[in-house]
Design a protein around this motif. Sequence first.
Motif: not given
Length: 149
Positions: A57-83
């Motif tokens: 948790r203390k490790r630094k990550v870039t803002v771009g990585f966190m933005r794309s990570h959250k975007k991917r998590d939002e997308w993956l909330k859908q069903d596998t076939f919908e994705c």
Amino acid sequence: MIELLKREKTSRRGSNASFLARFHQDLKDTERWDAVMEVRRIRSRARQDDAALNACRKRKVTVGFMRSHKKRDEWLKQDTFECAAILLKGRDAHVTAHGVRRSYKKVEKALKDPSHAIGAWFDDPFLKSLGLQGLQERKPGTNTFLFLP
């Protein structure tokens, strides 16, 4: 063999009218199956990223990585076939989630039982000689860079 497939005349209509039309449909089914496998690979990668972020948790990550990570998590909330249907948007094989599910089951059945084999396992020169798109000629789709910041 190629000339016989091209010359075939049929009285039926639709995606199962001739051997060549059925083969073209099998290619689309295989592309949809591949999209489902890609979504599963992305899900697996997301779980690995979550585990790595939670472990350090203390490790630094870039803002771009966190933005794309959250975007991917939002997308993956859908069903596998919908994705998978979203990934196929803009391609010849684009259908709804229900169509992706049906194609996925058809290919899985063909992989398990050789009597239901589909003929979508040929190389690009053979496909081009039949007048079909090879792997390199297929449309890239509109969601190629889905997770970039």
